[in-house]
Design an enzyme around this catalytic site. Structure first.
Site, PDB file in Angstrom:
ATOM      1  CG  ASP A   1      -2.537 -53.986  27.730  1.00 53.78           C
ATOM      2  OD1 ASP A   1      -3.352 -54.197  26.812  1.00 53.78           O
ATOM      3  OD2 ASP A   1      -1.306 -53.939  27.552  1.00 53.78           O
TER       4      ASP A   1
ATOM      5  CG  ASP B   1      -5.234 -54.653  23.259  1.00 52.52           C
ATOM      6  OD1 ASP B   1      -5.078 -54.874  24.466  1.00 52.52           O
ATOM      7  OD2 ASP B   1      -4.502 -53.872  22.615  1.00 52.52           O
TER       8      ASP B   1
END
Length: 410
Positions: free
Chosen positions: A95, A312
């Site tokens: 992440d 992201d």
């Protein structure tokens, strides 16, 4: 001439050190009359060269990646990390939108016990690691000014954290200092069993999607820009530069690789990050469909409150602001008509296709500052959604955002 230059340099150094002479005995690294294989000499030189270069470019740490961006299969990418002494493996989601690395603690309540990803879930037990220690509240890193994750002091004087993700899920627990083990590459040499002390979270509570067993992993590997991200911690210790690469395979098998450290690849084109942003924000300037630039005002990608487009890996799909999404869909539909049948399925723009999408749908390019372009094939922006009346339904993987900011997911 080469030997003469060497002698001149040595002579110059000797003149400088005449005033204070220090005798240092030298010994041979290899026996004078002993047989030495060439590969032994090469290995010794490579190790020396890697040490010489380490201070300049740092090392490289590789992590293999599993998973895929297909939301109907996995919808996330994860890798393995080795924590503790002796080291234990944990599967953690990659992440780039958050900072800390955390894994599920042995004291976690109501946490997933199994995973639909076909992996064995693990629990981190601080009492089973000889090198683990708790972070006390007096530690400077426990200050709220040090990082964006909310911290507090527990009754047992442990530095605790609480973090909520964009999808509403959350985790809380306490910070631990322990060994992260990895295989580093310095120059052309591989140095196995390397390790470094890092700070990470031991999760004692999870909520939202983190509790679902269909995509459960042992934790999340935060690669954000904060001081507590692993890439920042390793950089501060001089182990790797503050740079990483996240390469994802686009085919059905998924996977890829995560690399901490600089990659020397001459074909890479760089686009600058937007400064003073908590995430990895790039300046998306235009979108082209089949080589034709869409009529999109570049200012829609840069708002006054949050500039740029976020990259992201923890987000599965791509999200475009409405002012960019609508022209994009219109251009795709106009290009493929009348070869396919447009349709709306569950609010998504889809198409019924009887042939190969690569033969019908156009290429797309996302164009960023400094001339960096991301080229997308039809399979890169379309998701296969099912079969109907002898045709395949393909839906655009980009989603519309009304207001807010554009996000490019895995």
């Amino acid at each position: 001439m080469r030997a003469l230059r060497l002698l001149l340099v040595l002579g110059f150094l000797t003149v400088l050190s005449v005033a204070s002479c220090v005798v240092i005995p030298l010994e041979r690294a290899f026996p004078l009359n002993g047989r030495v294989e060439l590969n032994q000499l090469v290995a010794r030189d490579q190790l020396r060269h890697s040490r010489m270069l380490q201070g300049l470019v740092g090392g490289v740490v590789d992590f293999s990646v599993q998973g895929t961006s297909d939301p109907y299969l996995v919808g996330l990418y994860f890798t393995k990390v080795k924590l503790g002494s002796p080291p234990r493996e944990f599967n953690v989601q990659i992440d780039t939108g958050s900072d800390i690395l955390w894994v599920t603690c042995s004291s976690c309540t109501d946490c997933p016990q199994s995973s639909g990803l076909g992996i064995q879930l693990g629990l981190f037990d601080t009492t089973s690691s000889s090198s683990a220690r708790m972070v006390p509240c007096s530690d400077p890193m426990c200050s709220s000014e040090y990082q964006t994750t909310a911290t507090q002091c527990s009754q047992s004087n442990q530095c605790s954290y609480s973090f909520q993700y964009g999808d509403g899920s959350g985790t809380s627990g306490y910070y631990v200092v322990d060994m992260l083990s990895f295989d580093a590459v310095m120059g052309q040499s591989s140095i196995a069993n390397s390790s470094a002390l890092i700070v990470f979270g031991c999760s004692t509570y999870q909520s939202g999607d983190l509790t679902k067993t269909d995509k459960a992993v042992d934790g999340i590997f935060g690669f954000g820009r904060g001081d507590l991200s692993v890439i920042s911690q390793l950089s501060s210790r001089g182990i790797t530069p503050r740079v990483f690469s996240h390469c994802l395979k686009g085919d059905g098998s998924g996977g890829g690789i995560m690399v901490l450290g600089a990659i020397m690849e001459p074909s890479i084109v760089y686009s600058p990050l937007v400064p003073s942003q908590p995430h990895y924000n790039l300046m998306l300037q235009s979108i082209a469909v089949n080589g034709q630039l869409l009529q999109i005002d570049p200012s829609v990608f840069a708002t006054s409150s949050n500039r740029g487009t976020i990259v992201d890996s923890g987000t599965t799909l791509a999200y475009l602001v409405q002012e960019a999404y609508d022209p994009f869909v219109i251009a795709i539909t106009a290009t493929v008509s009348p070869s396919v049948t447009p349709t709306i399925s569950k609010g998504n723009q889809c198409y019924l296709v009887a042939a190969s999408v690569s033969q019908i749908f156009p290429p797309v390019s996302l164009n960023f500052a400094s001339g960096a372009s991301m080229m997308l094939k039809p399979e890169d922006y379309l998701i296969r959604s099912g079969f109907y009346d002898g045709a395949t339904m393909w839906c655009i993987g980009f989603q519309k955002v009304q207001g807010g900011i554009s996000i490019l997911g895995g």
